[in-house]
Scaffold this motif. Structure first.
Motif, PDB file in Angstrom:
ATOM      1  N   SER A  24       5.195  -5.738  31.773  1.00 20.70           N
ATOM      2  CA  SER A  24       5.617  -6.309  30.487  1.00 20.70           C
ATOM      3  C   SER A  24       6.305  -5.272  29.605  1.00 20.70           C
ATOM      4  N   ILE A  25       5.950  -4.000  29.759  1.00 19.52           N
ATOM      5  CA  ILE A  25       6.541  -2.940  28.945  1.00 19.52           C
ATOM      6  C   ILE A  25       7.857  -2.454  29.554  1.00 19.52           C
ATOM      7  N   GLU A  26       7.829  -2.164  30.856  1.00 20.04           N
ATOM      8  CA  GLU A  26       9.019  -1.633  31.528  1.00 20.04           C
ATOM      9  C   GLU A  26       9.043  -2.135  32.971  1.00 20.04           C
ATOM     10  N   PRO A  27       9.622  -3.309  33.199  1.00 18.88           N
ATOM     11  CA  PRO A  27       9.578  -3.944  34.521  1.00 18.88           C
ATOM     12  C   PRO A  27      10.135  -3.082  35.649  1.00 18.88           C
ATOM     13  N   SER A  28      11.081  -2.229  35.341  1.00 16.18           N
ATOM     14  CA  SER A  28      11.732  -1.444  36.397  1.00 16.18           C
ATOM     15  C   SER A  28      11.019  -0.131  36.700  1.00 16.18           C
ATOM     16  N   PHE A  29       9.959   0.201  35.945  1.00 15.05           N
ATOM     17  CA  PHE A  29       9.373   1.533  36.098  1.00 15.05           C
ATOM     18  C   PHE A  29       8.849   1.789  37.503  1.00 15.05           C
ATOM     19  N   LEU A  30       7.980   0.933  38.007  1.00 11.48           N
ATOM     20  CA  LEU A  30       7.392   1.172  39.327  1.00 11.48           C
ATOM     21  C   LEU A  30       8.411   1.048  40.459  1.00 11.48           C
ATOM     22  N   PRO A  31       9.274   0.032  40.458  1.00  9.59           N
ATOM     23  CA  PRO A  31      10.288  -0.019  41.521  1.00  9.59           C
ATOM     24  C   PRO A  31      11.159   1.242  41.570  1.00  9.59           C
ATOM     25  N   ASN A  32      11.466   1.803  40.395  1.00 14.49           N
ATOM     26  CA  ASN A  32      12.352   2.969  40.342  1.00 14.49           C
ATOM     27  C   ASN A  32      11.636   4.295  40.579  1.00 14.49           C
ATOM     28  N   ASN A  33      10.312   4.339  40.309  1.00 12.49           N
ATOM     29  CA  ASN A  33       9.613   5.629  40.304  1.00 12.49           C
ATOM     30  C   ASN A  33       8.413   5.716  41.246  1.00 12.49           C
ATOM     31  N   TYR A  34       8.141   4.664  41.993  1.00 12.76           N
ATOM     32  CA  TYR A  34       6.942   4.633  42.838  1.00 12.76           C
ATOM     33  C   TYR A  34       6.830   5.863  43.739  1.00 12.76           C
ATOM     34  N   ASN A  35       7.908   6.257  44.364  1.00 14.21           N
ATOM     35  CA  ASN A  35       7.862   7.356  45.333  1.00 14.21           C
ATOM     36  C   ASN A  35       7.714   8.727  44.682  1.00 14.21           C
TER      37      ASN A  35
END
Length: 282
Positions: A80-91
């Motif tokens: 809800s805060i930053e939808p792209s955070f995990l897809p972009n930074n998971y690794n």
């Protein structure tokens, strides 16, 4: 089921000694009356136990107890805060590389520790609440193993990060951090041996609210009241449904001591007495 003998042992020990789950001492925090602080020395001194310290039962009582369901709640908040955070930074997230934490498979982000999701949630909420663009001086009361530091240091512009905790906890956090991140801006601090010091941002995830009142007052006088911005998740001082508030500082005293203090709801709510304190938000 592997935890059952430890749980029974802890329950029997408390009943025999007639001891509360929470500290009634003027000198010890809630975590210090458990085996948590004694167990930490084993992690520091023995590489084998360090490599799996986040699986230890007594350690998980304090710091690694976020379950899969709560992890899903933190994941929803992150999205809800930053939808792209995990897809972009998971690794690039390094928190789970050391300590063998319990990780679960989450449909939208892969395998990750629910505790790490909580740290990500806090970090993103900090970025949402405060103006943190310039190099900032951060202080954290209750550093744990350094999980919050690793994320803040990776995704924010941090000039210095001062950690306040028990001596053995500081040693463990430095050992963990040096295994996954740089430590040149990480500073171990002792509230009893530090003068009043200004910080840009003060953080405490539950730890401050579990300290005895005289130590809390020392933190308020020397550190908290002098911080420009602050974020403290609390589990005492406002209500006392769980029994945690005995011998702890009251919300009204904190409101008198911290300029611009706001009382917000903890999301997700993790305890009946929990709430969030912030000040200096943009």
């Amino acid at each position: 089921m592997l935890d059952l003998p430890h749980r029974l042992k802890a329950i029997v020990s408390r009943r025999i000694s007639r001891r509360s789950k929470f500290s009634q001492s003027n000198d010890q925090s809630d975590s210090e009356i458990t085996r948590y602080s004694r167990t930490i020395w084993k992690f520091i001194e023995n590489e084998k136990t360090f490599n799996k310290f986040r699986r230890n039962f007594y350690y998980r009582q304090i710091l690694e107890h976020v379950d899969f369901k709560l992890g899903k709640d933190y994941l929803s908040k992150i999205q809800s805060i930053e939808p792209s955070f995990l897809p972009n930074n998971y690794n690039s997230i390094k928190n789970d590389k050391i300590g063998k934490p319990r990780r679960y498979q989450f449909r939208s982000c892969g395998s990750i520790s629910p505790t790490t999701l909580r740290y990500i949630s806090v970090m993103l909420e900090l970025k949402k609440l405060f103006d943190l663009k310039g190099p900032i001086k951060v202080a954290e009361i209750g550093i744990g193993y350094g999980g919050q530091f690793v994320l803040i240091n990776e995704f924010m512009n941090v000039e210095s990060y001062s950690a306040f905790d028990l001596p053995q906890v500081l040693e463990l956090s430095e050992k963990f951090i040096s295994s996954v991140s740089k430590t040149d801006n990480f500073v171990k601090k002792d509230i009893y041996n530090v003068e009043s010091e200004p910080f840009d941002l003060l953080i405490s995830n539950y730890a401050f609210s579990e300290l005895p009142i005289h130590i809390q007052r020392e933190y308020v006088e020397k550190i908290i009241s002098r911080a420009k911005m602050g974020y403290m998740i609390m589990n005492s001082g406002k209500t006392d449904l769980t029994g945690r508030s005995a011998g702890k500082i009251s919300l009204s005293e904190l409101q008198d001591s911290i300029t611009g203090l706001e009382v917000l709801q903890e999301i997700p709510l993790t305890g009946a007495d929990n709430y969030l304190l912030v000040w200096g938000r943009s």
